[in-house]
Design a protein around this motif. Structure first.
Motif, PDB file in Angstrom:
ATOM      1  N   GLU A 120      19.541  36.483  -6.081  1.00 24.11           N
ATOM      2  CA  GLU A 120      19.191  37.697  -5.344  1.00 24.11           C
ATOM      3  C   GLU A 120      19.563  38.917  -6.189  1.00 24.11           C
ATOM      4  O   GLU A 120      20.628  38.932  -6.822  1.00 24.11           O
ATOM      5  CB  GLU A 120      19.928  37.762  -4.009  1.00 24.11           C
ATOM      6  CG  GLU A 120      19.557  36.662  -3.036  1.00 24.11           C
ATOM      7  CD  GLU A 120      20.335  36.753  -1.737  1.00 24.11           C
ATOM      8  OE1 GLU A 120      20.873  37.852  -1.454  1.00 24.11           O
ATOM      9  OE2 GLU A 120      20.408  35.741  -1.019  1.00 24.11           O
ATOM     10  N   LEU A 121      18.689  39.893  -6.176  1.00 30.35           N
ATOM     11  CA  LEU A 121      18.974  41.164  -6.840  1.00 30.35           C
ATOM     12  C   LEU A 121      19.241  42.200  -5.768  1.00 30.35           C
ATOM     13  O   LEU A 121      18.368  42.504  -4.945  1.00 30.35           O
ATOM     14  CB  LEU A 121      17.802  41.594  -7.722  1.00 30.35           C
ATOM     15  CG  LEU A 121      18.015  42.883  -8.530  1.00 30.35           C
ATOM     16  CD1 LEU A 121      19.168  42.718  -9.520  1.00 30.35           C
ATOM     17  CD2 LEU A 121      16.739  43.268  -9.277  1.00 30.35           C
ATOM     18  N   ALA A 122      20.455  42.711  -5.747  1.00 29.60           N
ATOM     19  CA  ALA A 122      20.866  43.687  -4.739  1.00 29.60           C
ATOM     20  C   ALA A 122      21.582  44.841  -5.442  1.00 29.60           C
ATOM     21  O   ALA A 122      21.755  44.838  -6.663  1.00 29.60           O
ATOM     22  CB  ALA A 122      21.781  43.045  -3.701  1.00 29.60           C
ATOM     23  N   GLY A 123      22.002  45.822  -4.664  1.00 27.07           N
ATOM     24  CA  GLY A 123      22.748  46.923  -5.282  1.00 27.07           C
ATOM     25  C   GLY A 123      22.792  48.158  -4.418  1.00 27.07           C
ATOM     26  O   GLY A 123      22.389  48.147  -3.254  1.00 27.07           O
ATOM     27  N   GLU A 124      23.299  49.216  -5.023  1.00 27.72           N
ATOM     28  CA  GLU A 124      23.407  50.511  -4.345  1.00 27.72           C
ATOM     29  C   GLU A 124      22.640  51.567  -5.123  1.00 27.72           C
ATOM     30  O   GLU A 124      22.763  51.649  -6.349  1.00 27.72           O
ATOM     31  CB  GLU A 124      24.869  50.961  -4.219  1.00 27.72           C
ATOM     32  CG  GLU A 124      25.682  50.171  -3.218  1.00 27.72           C
ATOM     33  CD  GLU A 124      26.228  48.887  -3.800  1.00 27.72           C
ATOM     34  OE1 GLU A 124      26.534  48.846  -5.006  1.00 27.72           O
ATOM     35  OE2 GLU A 124      26.338  47.895  -3.060  1.00 27.72           O
TER      36      GLU A 124
END
Length: 206
Positions: A120-124
């Protein structure tokens, strides 16, 4: 209907009509898509799947307004203009489109489908705005990315990406084009980083 009641009804109707006539008319709003200048290519598909999550964002960046910092710490928005979607969704969809155009990762999904994926590619999203500076105006995108293992939710890698795109004019059309160019730069960097990190993780698991 008696005369008194008819007069009261007429007065109420006239009062309502007068009130409606003095209400301010809503200003027209131009709705902008995020421009894309990324060519599609044919590539050998990689043997792993990826889910793209909407980035987290502060309240100032979570809506559909096109953010601008004219001075100091003031966050405002361009009058009469907004994005076609809230910014986190706009960015997530740009990432999804970018991976599809790149062609290396073909087993893609988005967080609203809730499908299981290898990674999964997630972030802020820390910045997605134009800024007035002493040397001119620029678009700034700052994204803290995390690559997460799907089953364990363990963070495999993280990195801050920051792109600055100078603007030659402050017209809204030029600002939108600047956002598009900055997003293209972010996409190119994020693609290579994600592919490298996930491929490395795959090699360790074999």
């Amino acid at each position: 209907m008696n005369t008194s009641l008819r007069l009261v009804t007429l007065a109420a109707a006239l009062s309502l009509a007068t009130a409606c006539s003095i209400l301010p008319k809503s200003e027209p709003v131009d709705i902008y898509r995020l421009p894309v200048n990324q060519a599609s290519r044919t590539a050998t598909p990689l043997d792993w799947s990826l889910r793209l999550n909407k980035p987290l964002a502060s309240e100032a960046l979570a809506g559909a307004r096109i953010a601008v910092i004219p001075q100091g710490d003031i966050i405002s928005g361009y009058k009469g203009a907004r994005w076609s979607d809230p910014v986190p969704l706009l960015v997530r969809n740009r990432l999804l489109d970018g991976f599809q155009r790149d062609g290396r990762v073909q087993r893609l999904s988005a967080d609203d489908s809730n499908l299981q994926a290898d990674y999964e590619l997630a972030g802020e999203l820390q910045a997605f705005q134009s800024e007035y500076r002493p040397g001119g105006v620029e678009v700034l995108i700052r994204y803290d990315a995390r690559l997460v293992q799907g089953r364990s939710q363990r963070i495999l890698a993280s990195r801050r990406f920051e792109v600055r795109q100078p603007l030659t004019t402050t017209q809204v059309s030029a600002v939108i084009a600047g956002f598009g160019a900055a997003s293209d730069q972010l996409m190119a960097q994020l693609l290579d980083w994600t592919v490298a990190q996930a491929t490395q993780a795959q090699a360790k698991n074999q």
